[in-house]
Scaffold this motif. Structure first.
Motif, short mmCIF file in Angstrom:
data_model
loop_
_atom_site.label_atom_id
_atom_site.label_comp_id
_atom_site.label_asym_id
_atom_site.label_seq_id
_atom_site.Cartn_x
_atom_site.Cartn_y
_atom_site.Cartn_z
N MET A 1 0.82 -1.20 0.00
CA MET A 1 0.00 0.00 0.00
C MET A 1 0.86 1.25 0.00
N ALA A 2 2.13 1.08 0.31
CA ALA A 2 3.01 2.25 0.37
C ALA A 2 3.27 2.78 -1.02
N GLY A 3 3.36 4.09 -1.13
CA GLY A 3 3.59 4.71 -2.44
C GLY A 3 5.02 4.52 -2.88
N ASP A 4 5.31 5.00 -4.06
CA ASP A 4 6.64 4.79 -4.58
C ASP A 4 7.34 6.11 -4.94
N SER A 5 6.66 7.19 -4.60
CA SER A 5 7.28 8.47 -4.90
C SER A 5 7.83 9.07 -3.62
N LEU B 1 -6.93 3.70 -9.07
CA LEU B 1 -7.15 2.30 -9.42
C LEU B 1 -6.30 1.94 -10.63
N SER B 2 -5.89 0.68 -10.69
CA SER B 2 -5.12 0.21 -11.84
C SER B 2 -6.08 -0.15 -12.95
N ASN B 3 -5.49 -0.44 -14.09
CA ASN B 3 -6.29 -0.97 -15.18
C ASN B 3 -6.78 -2.36 -14.80
N SER B 4 -7.77 -2.86 -15.51
CA SER B 4 -8.34 -4.14 -15.08
C SER B 4 -7.38 -5.27 -15.44
N GLN C 1 -3.97 0.89 -6.98
CA GLN C 1 -2.58 1.11 -7.36
C GLN C 1 -1.90 2.05 -6.37
N GLU C 2 -2.64 3.00 -5.87
CA GLU C 2 -2.02 3.90 -4.89
C GLU C 2 -3.10 4.57 -4.05
N ASP C 3 -2.72 4.84 -2.80
CA ASP C 3 -3.62 5.53 -1.87
C ASP C 3 -2.87 6.78 -1.42
N LEU C 4 -3.25 7.92 -1.99
CA LEU C 4 -2.43 9.12 -1.88
C LEU C 4 -3.10 10.15 -0.95
N LYS D 1 0.81 5.19 -15.80
CA LYS D 1 1.41 3.90 -15.47
C LYS D 1 0.32 2.84 -15.37
N ALA D 2 -0.79 3.23 -14.72
CA ALA D 2 -1.89 2.29 -14.55
C ALA D 2 -2.35 1.78 -15.90
N LYS D 3 -2.44 2.68 -16.85
CA LYS D 3 -2.95 2.27 -18.14
C LYS D 3 -1.97 1.40 -18.88
N ARG D 4 -0.70 1.76 -18.77
CA ARG D 4 0.28 0.99 -19.54
C ARG D 4 0.65 -0.28 -18.83
N GLY D 5 0.64 -0.20 -17.49
CA GLY D 5 1.08 -1.31 -16.66
C GLY D 5 0.58 -2.66 -17.13
N LYS D 6 -0.70 -2.75 -17.32
CA LYS D 6 -1.30 -4.04 -17.70
C LYS D 6 -2.01 -3.89 -19.04
N GLY D 7 -1.94 -4.92 -19.81
CA GLY D 7 -2.59 -5.12 -21.11
C GLY D 7 -3.29 -3.95 -21.79
#
Ligand SMILES: Nc1ncnc2c1ncn2[C@@H]1O[C@H](COP(=O)(O)OP(=O)(O)OP(=O)(O)O)[C@@H](O)[C@H]1O
Ligand SMILES: Nc1ncnc2c1ncn2[C@@H]1O[C@H](COP(=O)(O)OP(=O)(O)OP(=O)(O)O)[C@@H](O)[C@H]1O
Ligand SMILES: [Mg+2]
Ligand SMILES: [Mg+2]
Lengths: 280, 257, 299, 280, 280
Positions: free
Chosen positions: E1-5, E228-231, E236-239, E271-277
Motif C-alpha cells: 500500500m506504500a507509495g513509490d514516490s 485504481l489500476s487498469n483491469s 494502485q495507490e492511496d495518496l 502507469k496504470a494504463k500501460r502497466g497491464k494489457g
C-alpha cells in the motif's frame, strides 16, 4: 405524402412538427378521424350499392344510419344502451383494479413471477365463452353472469400489460430510488407505477375493448337485456338493418371509449416520449 | 439443476391448486364440477384417439395460420400507423370501431363475403387477434428513444434500415407483449370461430359437449385448451428469448444478477 | 336465486312468483299470450318471463334454480336426462303442424338438382345445432327415402344466417324454421322435405320443463302452472291471429312476415309414439347414447 | 464580433481561403411548452470554412446542444437559417456524423459494439471487406478492439462514449459534430482521443464542430474557439487560436501562448456567466 | 500500500482519529454473461474514515462504477465484503445518497425538477415546510431555482446532472457517493459545484466518495486520492493530499504542491494504463 410524413414524424421530443411551419395549418386530428369514418361509410355504401354484397344480407350504410336514428328515438334503446354501458364499466373497473394490484404484487418479484407463470399461461387462453354454463349456474341470467365473463376476459389483458410494464423499469432509476431509501411501497408508487403507466394505458384500452365485446357477447348468448340481447332479438327476427344498426352502435361505444382513454392518457402521460413528441 | 428448478417453479402452484380442487370436491355431487380424477380419465378417453386428428389438429392449424397472419399484419400496419401521425389520426376511430365489434356478430358478414370454410374461420381469428399486436406496435413505435432516432437520422439510415435496425428492435419488447396476448386471444377466437358454421374442431366439440350436458367432457376440452395455451406460450417464450436476448441480457446484467 | 314459490307449497300469502326462461321465437307464443290473457293470474301465479337468447342457458338455469321452468326442445331434454340431469317436462310446447306446409323444412336453391331427401346424401346441409332434433330428423328422412343417412355433412349455421348461406351456395341445403323459411322461399328456394312430418305428423318439438326435485317440492304450484300453461296452449291453438299479433310484441318479426308464416301446432299432450320414434332415431345416429327413459321425462 | 482583448486576435482568420462549409445566420430557437416558452438561442451568426476545426464553449444550458441539433437538421430553428455547402439545411444532411451528448442512449442496445459501428457504413453500401477494415481501425483507434462483440450495456460509460466516437470516425464524414464527446473518459484516454480527432481532421480534411466544457481542450484542439454567452444566447466571442498546426500534448500545453489563450477563454466564460442573469 | 514516490506521502493519514465509516475488504466482482465472464474488479481493500472526502480515479472501464454500485448495496460482490458503520452492506443503506454516472436516466421523467429533488425527503417523512426550504436551498446551490417546474427532458445535459446533485445534497446523507457528477457541466459551474461539495462536506461532516476523471479536480477536492489500476483492478495507490483544508479555486490551484500532486497522479494513471494489457 407517406414518404414525407414518415421522415418528419419520428423526430425528437424537442422538435415541433415540421408541417406546423412549412405547409400551412395542419388538419386537427379529429378532422382526420372524421374523414376516416366518412371514407369508411362511403366505401360501405358503395360496396352495397354496386351489388358486391346483397343489401338483404348487408344493408347499405345509409339504411343502417337511418335505422340508428330511428332507434335513438325509442326509450328501450337507451335503456339497453345504459345497461350495456353499466355492465361494461363495472366489469372493466373490477378487472382493471384487480389486474393492476395483482400485477404490481407479482411483477417486481422474480419468485412470484416464475411461480405463477404456468398457471397464468394456462388460465389466460381459456375462452370466456366456455365459461357461460358456469356463469349461468352461478348467477343465472342476471347481469352478474355477463359480468363474470367480462371480468375474466379483461383481467388478463390488463395483467399482462402491467407485468411487462413493471419489467421495464429503468435499472438506473430503480437504483436511484433504492439508494435514496425508498421502500418497496414507495418504489411502486413513485417508480414502478409511473413506468408501467403507459403499458397500463395500453392494457386498459385493450381491456376496454375486450370487455365491451364480452358484454355484448354475453348479452347475446345469455340474454338478460342490453345491446347484445337486442342484437340477438333483431337477428332471430330477421330484422337485418336493425341488427346492423345495433352492431354499429356497439362499435361506436368503442370509439367513444377510446376517445376518453386518449384524453386520460394525454393528461396522465404528458411526460412520456410517445405523448410529448406529439403534444408540441 | 437449472432445468429442475424451472420445472419446480412451473409445477408447484398448479399442483397446489389441483390439490385444493381435489379437497373441495371430495364429497361434492355438483353436476357441473367434476372431480380431478374423473376429469383426468375423461380427458384421456376423450382426446387421445381419432378426435385428436380430426378435431384438434385442424383447429390448431387454423389457429396457427390465423395468429401468424394477425401478427404479421398487426406489425406491418402498426409500424405504418405508429410512425405516420396523420395516418394514425385518420384510422384510429375506425380501428376502435372495429375493435369493439364482437367477433360473433361478424361471422354472418364474413360468411357472406368469404363463405363457409377454413378461410372464414381464419379471418375471424385474425380479426380478433390482430388488435393487441397492432396497438402494442403502434405504442412501441411511438416510444422509440428520441436520441436513437436522431442518431439514425444523422447517419442517413435508409427507411428500410431504420425500420429494421431501429424501429422494430426498439419496439420489439412491446410488440412481444402484444404477440403474447394475441396468442391467447387467437385461441379464444379459434373456439368462437367454430361456434358458427362448423361441423368439427376443438372449439366446436367443446360447445357440443356443453350443449349435450357432457360436463366432464366439456371441462376436459377446456383443460386441453389451457394446455395448448401453455405449449404455445412455451414456444413463444423460447422465440422471445432468442429475439430479445439483448433486452433480457440488458435487464439481467443491469439488475446485477 | 330461486324465483320464489319455492319452499312453501300452499298459496297462503299472495300469488306465487314463477320465473320461466324462454327463447323469444314463435314457438313460445302461448306463454306470452297466456300471461296477457291472465291465465296465470287466475291460478294465483305471478309469472315472470325471462328471455334467454339461446338454448344454452335454459337447462343450467333450471338446474341452478334460477328459473322455475324453462322451454326446451325434446332432443335437448333427452340428452340432458341421458347425462343424469333430473329433468322432466310438465307440458308440451310446440308440435309439428301435422300437414304440409309445416313450419320447418329442408330447402335448396330453386335450380338445385336435389329433389328428394335421398339426394341429400353426399351433400352439405346446414342446421342450427348439430346433434339435435334437426340433423336427427333429416337423417331419418334420408334413410326413409332410401339414401345413406351417414353420408351427409351437417354444418352449424344459425337460422337467421342460413338463407344467405344458401343463396351464396355455400351449403347445398339448409334446414330452417319460420320466419326464415318463408323468407328463403320468397327468395326462390324450394322445399325438399318437411323433415318433422317425415318422422311423424304428430312430432312434438319442445315443451316446458323443470327438475324432478322442484316438482316434488312444489306439487301444488306445478299443478297450477301446468293448468295455466295448458289453457294457454289451447287458447293459442284456437286463435291464430292473436298468436301472430303477440309474436310482434316480443320479437322483431315484421307484420307482413308474421301474417304469412306457418304456425306450429300448440297442444298440451305429448305423442308418446312419435317421441319413441325420435328417441330411437337419436340413438341410431349417435345423438344419444341410450334410449331415453320417456317415463321419467314425460309428465 | 470583434474581441475585446488587446493581445488576442478574434474573428475568423482572414488568410484561410477555403470556401465556407457551414454558415449559421441569425439563428433563433424558442422551445414552447405548457409551462411557457424558453428561448434557448437568441441570435447566432457564424461561419465554418471547409476543413476547419472549431470548438464551441459556453455555460451549461446556454444552448450548445440546441445549436448542434439545428445544424444537424434535427430541429427546426424558430428563425434564421443553417446553410451547408450552399444549401439550406432542412433535414439531416448526408456525410454528416454526430456524436451526441447522451452517448449511452445513442447506441443500439440490440447490436454489438462492432455492429453499432458498422451499421452506418452498411447502410451507405460500403463493400464488406472495406467496411470491416474501417470498423476495425476505428475500434482500434479508440482502444476498444477487445470489446467488439460486447453489447453496449456491457460497457462502462467511457467505453460507450468511445463506441459512439468510433462510429462517427469510421463513417468518414465531411462534417463532424461532437457534443462533449469526452465527458466520460479518463484524462489519459481523453488526451489520446484528442490527438485522434486532430489526426482524423488532418487526414480527412473534415470540418469539425466540437462542443466541450474543458477550456484547455478547446484551446488545444481548435483552430478557432466560439464562446457563447449565457442565455438568451448570442456569440460572445470568436477567437482564433494561433498555435502551431502540429500540436502535441506535452509541448503545446506548456507554451506560454497556450496559457494566455486558456486564461482568456476562462475569463470570457466567467464574464458570459455573470454578464446576464447569472446561472449559478 | 506504500507509495513509490519519495516526496509524496501515501497511505491514509495517521493523525485522523475519527472511526472507520466505510470499509471495503477484498472486493471482487465478476460479471458473467453468455459471451464469457468479465472480471471488472479483482481485489480491492481500503477504508474511509468518518467525515473523509476521498476521490477515486482510474482508467476508463477499470471498474469504478462497479465498485460504487457494490458499496451502495446495489450489486452483490463476487467475493469480499463492504462494511458500513460496522454492518455488512447487503442492500442500499439508509442515509446514503448516490449520484449516478447516467444522470439522465436517474431522474424520474414524470416528476418536475422540484418534485425529483423532493421525493427522497418526502419519502423520509420530512415535514413539508422544512422540505420545501431544503429543496429550494439545494436548487439554489446548483443554480437551478429558475428551472424548478421544468421536466428533466426539458433541461440540458448539464442541468440534468445538477438536478441529480441537488437531490443528493438536499437529502443530507451521512455517506455521499458520486460517479463523475460534473462530467457534463462547464468549467465555471464545475468550479462552483466543487466548492459546493467541499462546503457541504465540511458543514454536514458527511463521508464522501467521489469518482472523477479530472485529475486536477481529484487533487483539489480530495483529502485522499485512490488510484485504481487498469483491469483486473486493484488499488494502485492511496495518496494523501496534504493541501490546506481551506481551499480556493485560484490560490490552491496555483500552489506548487498542487502541481506536484497533480503531476504525480497523472503519472500514476499513465502507469496504470500501460502497466497491464493496455486499454487504448
Ligand atoms: N425540450 C425542451 N423543452 C424546453 N426547453 C428545453 C428543451 N431542451 C432544452 N431546453 C432548454 O434550452 C436551453 C438550452 O439547452 P441545451 O441543451 O441546448 O443546453 P447546452 O448548452 O447543451 O447545455 P449543457 O452544456 O448543459 O449540455 C436550456 O435552458 C434548456 O432548459
Ligand atoms: N453489465 C455488465 N456486463 C458485463 N461487463 C460489464 C458490465 N458492466 C460493466 N462491465 C465491464 O466491467 C468493467 C468495469 O466497468 P465500470 O462501469 O465499472 O467501469 P468504470 O470504471 O466506471 O468506467 P468509466 O470511467 O468509463 O465509467 C468494464 O470492462 C465493463 O466492460
Ligand atoms: Mg448539451
Ligand atoms: Mg463508470
Amino acid at each position: 405524402m407517406t414518404a414525407a410524413a414518415s421522415t418528419s414524424s419520428p423526430v425528437s421530443p424537442t422538435s415541433p412538427p415540421r408541417r406546423a411551419h412549412g405547409r400551412g395549418a395542419p388538419l386537427p386530428s379529429w378532422v382526420l378521424g372524421v374523414l376516416g369514418i366518412v371514407g369508411f361509410l362511403a366505401t360501405w355504401e358503395l360496396v352495397v350499392r354496386s351489388g358486391l354484397v346483397e343489401a338483404e344480407y348487408l344493408p347499405a350504410a345509409s339504411a343502417v344510419l337511418r335505422e340508428i336514428a330511428e332507434l335513438a328515438g325509442t326509450s328501450e334503446f337507451w335503456a339497453a344502451l345504459g345497461r350495456t354501458v353499466r355492465t361494461w364499466a363495472i366489469g372493466l373497473a373490477i378487472a382493471a383494479s384487480a389486474a393492476v394490484v395483482v400485477g404490481l404484487v407479482i411483477g417486481p418479484s422474480r419468485f412470484l413471477r416464475r411461480a405463477t407463470h404456468s398457471t397464468i399461461e394456462f388460465l389466460r387462453p381459456i375462452p370466456s365463452v366456455a365459461l357461460i354454463p358456469l356463469a349461468v349456474l352461478l348467477y343465472g341470467t342476471s347481469m352478474q353472469s355477463t359480468l363474470l365473463l367480462v371480468v375474466y376476459a379483461a383481467f388478463w389483458q390488463v395483467l399482462i400489460q402491467v407485468l411487462y410494464g413493471v419489467g421495464d423499469v429503468d435499472p438506473v432509476a430503480s437504483d436511484t430510488a433504492r439508494s435514496f431509501g425508498l421502500g418497496a411501497l414507495a418504489r411502486i408508487r413513485h417508480l414502478t407505477w409511473p413506468t408501467a403507466l403507459p403499458y397500463v394505458m395500453t392494457g386498459l384500452r385493450l381491456g376496454a375493448a375486450v370487455a365491451l365485446i364480452l358484454t355484448v357477447t354475453g348479452e347475446l348468448v345469455i340474454g338478460g337485456g342490453g345491446i347484445g340481447t337486442e342484437i340477438a332479438l333483431a337477428n332471430s327476427g330477421g330484422a337485418v338493418p336493425q341488427m346492423y344498426a345495433l352492431v354499429v352502435v356497439a362499435g361506436l361505444i368503442g370509439v367513444v371509449v377510446n376517445l376518453v382513454a386518449r384524453v386520460v392518457e394525454r393528461r396522465a402521460l404528458h411526460w412520456h416520449v410517445s405523448v410529448r413528441r406529439e403534444a408540441l | 439443476m437449472k432445468v429442475l428448478k424451472s420445472i419446480a417453479y412451473a409445477v408447484t402452484l398448479p399442483a397446489l391448486l389441483i390439490l385444493l380442487w381435489w379437497v373441495l370436491t371430495i364429497d361434492s355431487t355438483n353436476f357441473y364440477v367434476p372431480k380431478p380424477g374423473e376429469l383426468a380419465t375423461t380427458f384421456v378417453d376423450t382426446w387421445f384417439g381419432e378426435r385428436f386428428r380430426e378435431d384438434v389438429m385442424p383447429s390448431v392449424a387454423r389457429f396457427a395460420a390465423g395468429t401468424l397472419l394477425a401478427i404479421v399484419l398487426g406489425i406491418a400496419a402498426g409500424v405504418c400507423i405508429g410512425s405516420v401521425r396523420w395516418l394514425r389520426s385518420l384510422l384510429e376511430p375506425m380501428l376502435e370501431f372495429f375493435r369493439a365489434i364482437p367477433p360473433p356478430v361478424l361471422v354472418p358478414i364474413l360468411m357472406v363475403l368469404i363463405g363457409i370454410n377454413d378461410r372464414m374461420k381464419i379471418a375471424v381469428i385474425v380479426f380478433g387477434a390482430i388488435w393487441p399486436v397492432l396497438l402494442n406496435t403502434i405504442e412501441g413505435v411511438r416510444a422509440v428513444d428520441p436520441v436513437l432516432v436522431d442518431t439514425a437520422r444523422t447517419y442517413g439510415l435508409s427507411r428500410w434500415q431504420r425500420l429494421r435496425t431501429l424501429v422494430l428492435p426498439s419496439a420489439a419488447p412491446q410488440i412481444a407483449a402484444g404477440v403474447r396476448q394475441a396468442l391467447s386471444i387467437g385461441l379464444i377466437l379459434m373456439v368462437i370461430s367454430e361456434m358458427f358454421a362448423s361441423s368439427s374442431g376443438l372449439g366446436f366439440t367443446i360447445v357440443l359437449f356443453q350443449r349435450s350436458f357432457a360436463v366432464t367432457e366439456m371441462w376436459s376440452g377446456i383443460v386441453l385448451l389451457g394446455l395448448i395455451g401453455v405449449a404455445v406460450s412455451i414456444v413463444f417464450q423460447v422465440c422471445e428469448r432468442k429475439i430479445l436476448h439483448w433486452y433480457y441480457g440488458q435487464k439481467e446484467v443491469q439488475h446485477g444478477r | 336465486a330461486c324465483g320464489g314459490g319455492g319452499d312453501d307449497d300452499s298459496s297462503d300469502g299472495g300469488p306465487d312468483d314463477v320465473k320461466v326462461g324462454v327463447i323469444p321465437i314463435v314457438d313460445t307464443a302461448p306463454i306470452w299470450l297466456g300471461k296477457e290473457k291472465g291465465f296465470f293470474e287466475e291460478e294465483d301465479i305471478n309469472l315472470e318471463i325471462v328471455t334467454t337468447t339461446g338454448g344454452a342457458a335454459a337447462v343450467p338455469g333450471v338446474v341452478s334454480g334460477d328459473f322455475d321452468f324453462a322451454f326446451g326442445n325434446t332432443v335437448s331434454l333427452m340428452v340432458g336426462a341421458g347425462q343424469g340431469l333430473p329433468l322432466q317436462f310438465v307440458t308440451n310446447g310446440t308440435s309439428s303442424a301435422g300437414v304440409e306446409p309445416d313450419f320447418g323444412a329442408v330447402l335448396v336453391p330453386g335450380d338445385s338438382p336435389i329433389q328428394s331427401p335421398a339426394d341429400l346424401a353426399g351433400k352439405t346441409v346446414s342446421v342450427n345445432n348439430l346433434k339435435n332434433i334437426g340433423d336427427t330428423t333429416i337423417r331419418a328422412a334420408i334413410e326413409q327415402d332410401g339414401g345413406d343417412p351417414e353420408d351427409v355433412e351437417f354444418v352449424e349455421v344459425p337460422f337467421p344466417d342460413a338463407p344467405a348461406a344458401l343463396a351464396k351456395k355455400q351449403v347445398d341445403a339448409i334446414w330452417v324454421l319460420e320466419p326464415f323459411m318463408s323468407a328463403a322461399l320468397a327468395d326462390g328456394a324450394r322445399v325438399v322435405t318437411f323433415n318433422y312430418l317425415d318422422m311423424s305428423p304428430k312430432l312434438d318439438i319442445a315443451g316446458y320443463f323443470t327438475t324432478k326435485q322442484y316438482i316434488a317440492e312444489n306439487e301444488n304450484l306445478v299443478e297450477r302452472f301446468t293448468r295455466a300453461m295448458n289453457k294457454s296452449l289451447e287458447y293459442a291453438g284456437e286463435n291464430d291471429q292473436e298468436v301472430r299479433d303477440i309474436v310482434g310484441t316480443y320479437t322483431k318479426i315484421d307484420e307482413p312476415t308474421r301474417a304469412k308464416m306457418v304456425l306450429p301446432v300448440f297442444r298440451e299432450d305429448f305423442d308418446r309414439a312419435s317421441m319413441e320414434q325420435l328417441g330411437a332415431a337419436a340413438v341410431e345416429y349417435g345423438t344419444l347414447d341410450d334410449e331415453p327413459d320417456l317415463d321419467a321425462l314425460l309428465p | 464580433m470583434a474581441g475585446d482583448s488587446a493581445t488576442i486576435e478574434t474573428g475568423p482568420r482572414e488568410d484561410v481561403h477555403s470556401p465556407v462549409a457551414l454558415s449559421v445566420q441569425g439563428l433563433q430557437k424558442i422551445y414552447s411548452s405548457d409551462t411557457g416558452d424558453v428561448e434557448a438561442v437568441r441570435d447566432l451568426t457564424f461561419e465554418l470554412r471547409q476543413g476547419e476545426l472549431v470548438c464551441l464553449v459556453g455555460p451549461s444550458g446556454c444552448g450548445k446542444t440546441t445549436l448542434l441539433r439545428c445544424i444537424a437538421g434535427l430541429l427546426d430553428p424558430t428563425a434564421g437559417t443553417v446553410t451547408l455547402d450552399g444549401a439550406v439545411v432542412t433535414g439531416p444532411p448526408k456525410k454528416m456524423a454526430v456524436v451526441f451528448q447522451e452517448y449511452g442512449r445513442s447506441l443500439f442496445a440490440w447490436l454489438t459494439v462492432r455492429q453499432n459501428v458498422e451499421l452506418p457504413l452498411k447502410n451507405a453500401g460500403m463493400p464488406k471487406a472495406e467496411r470491416q477494415k474501417a470498423v476495425s481501425e476505428a475500434l482500434h483507434a479508440v482502444g476498444l478492439e477487445h470489446a467488439e462483440s460486447s453489447y453496449p450495456w456491457q460497457l462502462s460509460g467511457g467505453m460507450q462514449q468511445r463506441v459512439a466516437i468510433a462510429r462517427a470516425v469510421a463513417y468518414k464524414p465531411e462534417v463532424l459534430l461532437m457534443d462533449e464527446p469526452f465527458a466520460a473518459v479518463d484524462a489519459q484516454t481523453r488526451a489520446d482521443l484528442e490527438d485522434l480527432i486532430r489526426r482524423v481532421w488532418k487526414e480527412l480534411g473534415v470540418t469539425v464542430l466540437f462542443i466541450t466544457h474543458d477550456i484547455d481542450e478547446s484551446v488545444y484542439l481548435g483552430e478557432r474557439v466560439l464562446i457563447l454567452s449565457n442565455s438568451p444566447t448570442v456569440i460572445q466571442e470568436d477567437l482564433t487560436i494561433d498555435l502551431p498546426a502540429d500540436r502535441d500534448q506535452l509541448t503545446t500545453r506548456s507554451l506560454p501562448r497556450f496559457t494566455e489563450l486558456r486564461t482568456h477563454v476562462y475569463a470570457e466564460i466567467q464574464k458570459a456567466k455573470r454578464g446576464k442573469g447569472g446561472d449559478a
